[in-house]
Design an enzyme around this catalytic site. Structure first.
Site, PDB file in Angstrom:
ATOM      1  N   HIS A 205     -55.147 -16.397  83.472  1.00 50.97           N
ATOM      2  CA  HIS A 205     -55.027 -15.915  84.854  1.00 50.97           C
ATOM      3  C   HIS A 205     -53.562 -15.788  85.227  1.00 50.97           C
ATOM      4  CE1 HIS A 205     -54.492 -20.260  85.203  1.00 50.97           C
ATOM      5  NE2 HIS A 205     -53.755 -19.999  86.276  1.00 50.97           N
TER       6      HIS A 205
ATOM      7  N   HIS B 146     -46.300 -14.739  85.480  1.00 48.70           N
ATOM      8  CA  HIS B 146     -46.464 -14.925  84.037  1.00 48.70           C
ATOM      9  C   HIS B 146     -47.905 -15.373  83.802  1.00 48.70           C
ATOM     10  CE1 HIS B 146     -45.491 -18.831  85.793  1.00 48.70           C
ATOM     11  NE2 HIS B 146     -46.445 -19.242  84.978  1.00 48.70           N
TER      12      HIS B 146
END
Ligand code: 2AM
Length: 185
Positions: free
Chosen positions: A129, A40
């Site tokens: 990220h 995620h």
């Protein structure tokens, strides 16, 4: 309960990235690699949130999300925190509408603050990220970063924000509690 707010990239983008990362995992078994199922993009980590604050979060996040438009993202390149030479976290990068994702993350953090669930690392610069591996001791990830530097995945339209429960034990580790749509373009 431990909560965070995140984007969930579509299966096609995750599958392609997983295919690229799989051969790298075998070459660096000392790293603690994350699995595709748990991947995620965190917008805001909220840490421990009590029940009353958790109940206030939903409407706040819904309103904050609705104020932002859908935007485009793609996996691109890689990097490491705090540095590739002495990494604690090795991550996949993102390209696309950087301003939109940063502004959404700021709104999500503000909504969480107003709900009484302030992000514990509030004030740290937001760097989108996807964590690919964690390192117990600082690891040299320069070769890994270089290998992925030219990678560009398929672009997708980010259209929802998810509230996720990070469970201390059990499977799945991350349970989606709720999600809210971004405004259509
Ligand atoms: P990371 O991917 O960079 O590790 C669930 O733990 C998610 O919240 C992870 O994506 C993690 O980011 C993120 N997160 C951000 N700050 C955190 C913190 N202080 N402790 C744990 N997770 C954090």
């Amino acid at each position: 309960m431990r909560l965070f707010v995140a984007l969930a990239p579509p299966p096609t983008a995750l599958d392609e990235l997983d295919a690229v990362v799989t051969p790298l995992r075998a070459g660096q078994p000392a790293l603690r690699w994350t699995s595709r199922d748990a991947w995620h993009i965190t917008l805001a980590f909220l840490g421990e949130v009590n029940e009353p604050a958790a109940a206030r979060l939903g409407p706040r996040l819904e309103r904050a999300t609705a104020r932002h438009h859908q935007f485009s993202l793609a996996f691109a390149g890689a990097g490491a925190f705090p540095s590739a030479a002495r990494a604690r976290v090795f991550w996949g990068g993102l390209s696309g509408d950087d301003r939109a994702v940063a502004s959404l993350a700021a709104s999500v953090a503000a909504a969480a603050r107003r709900a009484g669930a302030p992000p514990p690392d509030d004030g740290r610069p937001f760097r989108p990220h996807l964590t690919l591996a964690r390192c117990r001791v600082p690891a040299d990830t320069r070769a890994l970063v270089a290998t992925l530097s030219g990678y560009r995945g398929p672009a997708w339209t980010t259209d929802r924000v998810h509230l996720i429960h990070s469970r201390p034990s059990g499977q799945p580790r991350y349970a989606m509690l709720d999600s809210w749509p971004l405004a259509r373009r």
